[in-house]
Design an enzyme around this catalytic site. Structure first.
Site, PDB file in Angstrom:
ATOM      1  N   HIS A   1     -42.960 -15.476  39.765  1.00  0.00           N
ATOM      2  CA  HIS A   1     -41.759 -15.338  38.935  1.00  0.00           C
ATOM      3  C   HIS A   1     -41.171 -13.970  39.238  1.00  0.00           C
ATOM      4  CE1 HIS A   1     -39.124 -14.986  35.432  1.00  0.00           C
ATOM      5  NE2 HIS A   1     -39.605 -13.759  35.305  1.00  0.00           N
TER       6      HIS A   1
ATOM      7  N   LYS B   1     -48.278 -16.187  39.761  1.00  0.00           N
ATOM      8  CA  LYS B   1     -48.644 -17.238  38.801  1.00  0.00           C
ATOM      9  C   LYS B   1     -50.058 -17.769  39.056  1.00  0.00           C
ATOM     10  CE  LYS B   1     -43.870 -18.696  37.920  1.00  0.00           C
ATOM     11  NZ  LYS B   1     -42.992 -19.870  37.671  1.00  0.00           N
TER      12      LYS B   1
ATOM     13  N   THR C   1     -36.381 -21.343  43.634  1.00  0.00           N
ATOM     14  CA  THR C   1     -37.334 -21.760  42.582  1.00  0.00           C
ATOM     15  C   THR C   1     -38.152 -22.975  43.016  1.00  0.00           C
ATOM     16  OG1 THR C   1     -35.757 -20.969  40.936  1.00  0.00           O
ATOM     17  CG2 THR C   1     -37.487 -22.437  40.144  1.00  0.00           C
TER      18      THR C   1
ATOM     19  N   GLU D   1     -38.507  -7.762  30.427  1.00  0.00           N
ATOM     20  CA  GLU D   1     -39.761  -8.356  30.914  1.00  0.00           C
ATOM     21  C   GLU D   1     -40.815  -7.274  31.201  1.00  0.00           C
ATOM     22  OE1 GLU D   1     -38.824 -11.015  34.153  1.00  0.00           O
ATOM     23  OE2 GLU D   1     -37.821 -12.436  32.809  1.00  0.00           O
TER      24      GLU D   1
ATOM     25  N   TYR E   1     -40.951 -16.949  27.960  1.00  0.00           N
ATOM     26  CA  TYR E   1     -40.002 -17.930  28.503  1.00  0.00           C
ATOM     27  C   TYR E   1     -39.095 -18.514  27.407  1.00  0.00           C
ATOM     28  CZ  TYR E   1     -42.010 -18.097  33.231  1.00  0.00           C
ATOM     29  OH  TYR E   1     -42.395 -17.812  34.522  1.00  0.00           O
TER      30      TYR E   1
ATOM     31  N   PHE F   1     -38.494 -28.952  30.735  1.00  0.00           N
ATOM     32  CA  PHE F   1     -39.724 -28.544  31.433  1.00  0.00           C
ATOM     33  C   PHE F   1     -40.507 -27.461  30.692  1.00  0.00           C
ATOM     34  CE2 PHE F   1     -36.118 -26.170  33.310  1.00  0.00           C
ATOM     35  CZ  PHE F   1     -36.534 -24.862  33.100  1.00  0.00           C
TER      36      PHE F   1
ATOM     37  N   ASN G   1     -45.095 -22.616  41.367  1.00  0.00           N
ATOM     38  CA  ASN G   1     -44.236 -22.041  42.416  1.00  0.00           C
ATOM     39  C   ASN G   1     -44.579 -20.575  42.736  1.00  0.00           C
ATOM     40  OD1 ASN G   1     -43.083 -20.943  40.116  1.00  0.00           O
ATOM     41  ND2 ASN G   1     -40.980 -21.397  40.697  1.00  0.00           N
TER      42      ASN G   1
HETATM   43  P1  CMP Z   1     -39.600 -19.048  36.952  1.00  0.00           P
HETATM   44  O1  CMP Z   1     -38.841 -18.180  37.882  1.00  0.00           O
HETATM   45  O2  CMP Z   1     -40.921 -18.572  36.491  1.00  0.00           O
HETATM   46  O3  CMP Z   1     -38.683 -19.388  35.675  1.00  0.00           O
HETATM   47  C1  CMP Z   1     -38.860 -20.543  34.898  1.00  0.00           C
HETATM   48  C2  CMP Z   1     -39.758 -21.542  35.557  1.00  0.00           C
HETATM   49  O4  CMP Z   1     -39.645 -22.872  35.092  1.00  0.00           O
HETATM   50  C3  CMP Z   1     -39.442 -21.631  37.029  1.00  0.00           C
HETATM   51  O5  CMP Z   1     -39.838 -20.464  37.684  1.00  0.00           O
HETATM   52  C4  CMP Z   1     -40.180 -22.902  37.422  1.00  0.00           C
HETATM   53  O6  CMP Z   1     -41.539 -22.658  37.761  1.00  0.00           O
HETATM   54  C5  CMP Z   1     -40.152 -23.713  36.121  1.00  0.00           C
HETATM   55  N1  CMP Z   1     -39.331 -24.927  36.239  1.00  0.00           N
HETATM   56  C6  CMP Z   1     -39.776 -26.199  36.162  1.00  0.00           C
HETATM   57  N2  CMP Z   1     -38.779 -27.059  36.299  1.00  0.00           N
HETATM   58  C7  CMP Z   1     -37.648 -26.336  36.471  1.00  0.00           C
HETATM   59  C8  CMP Z   1     -36.257 -26.670  36.688  1.00  0.00           C
HETATM   60  N3  CMP Z   1     -35.840 -27.928  36.734  1.00  0.00           N
HETATM   61  N4  CMP Z   1     -35.385 -25.646  36.837  1.00  0.00           N
HETATM   62  C9  CMP Z   1     -35.796 -24.350  36.773  1.00  0.00           C
HETATM   63  N5  CMP Z   1     -37.083 -23.990  36.574  1.00  0.00           N
HETATM   64  C10 CMP Z   1     -37.999 -24.972  36.438  1.00  0.00           C
END
Ligand code: CMP
Length: 137
Positions: A115, A9, A91, A126, A49, A57, A112
């Site tokens: 992904h 990311k 996550t 994907e 997404y 979020f 974070n």
């Molecule tokens: P990712 O694995 O990219 O999938 C969706 C993303 O939403 C996740 O990582 C996080 O970076 C983001 N995100 C933000 N808030 C939340 C949450 N409460 N639960 C899950 N994903 C979240």
């Protein structure tokens, strides 16, 4: 051989740790079948997404994912999907096990670092989102 999609990311790309993260995949026995640096448009990120469109979020997630370039990679190997998720950690980096990518490089649940596809079925979707078959070896 199973394949999965990884996205490094914008936060991790900005920290200049792309090589360190790719090395972890290779050290764990995963092979890089395809990789490229790209920048998502808002339409791209919203489509990628779409499953989270109703989550509170969603807007922050899309804003973050288009804030800078990302590195997308097709990882291949035995149990590639699960292995990648183990390497990434939880996550929320605050809950990620020590030594995982998110524990070491992530700052917050939005920023974070990585992904990874959450199922073999989603991995195929994907991978096709980012790569043509002729780009995957
Ligand atoms: P990712 O694995 O990219 O999938 C969706 C993303 O939403 C996740 O990582 C996080 O970076 C983001 N995100 C933000 N808030 C939340 C949450 N409460 N639960 C899950 N994903 C979240």
């Amino acid at each position: 051989m199973e394949q999965t999609l990884s996205i490094i990311k914008p936060d991790a790309v900005a920290k200049n740790v792309v090589g360190q993260i790719l090395s972890r995949f290779e050290a764990a026995g995963l092979r890089i079948a395809a990789t490229k640096k790209t920048r998502l448009s808002r339409v791209d990120a919203e489509a990628f997404y779409a499953i989270h469109a109703e989550r509170p979020f969603f807007k922050d997630l899309v804003d973050f994912m288009i804030s800078g370039p990302v590195v997308v990679t097709v990882l291949e190997g035995e149990d590639a999907m699960a292995k990648n998720r183990e390497l990434m950690g939880a996550t929320n980096p605050a809950e990620a096990a020590p030594g995982t990518i998110r524990a070491d490089f992530a700052d917050s649940i939005d920023a974070n670092a990585v992904h990874g596809s959450d199922s073999v079925e989603n991995a195929e979707i994907e991978i096709n989102f980012f790569f043509a078959q002729r780009e995957i070896y």
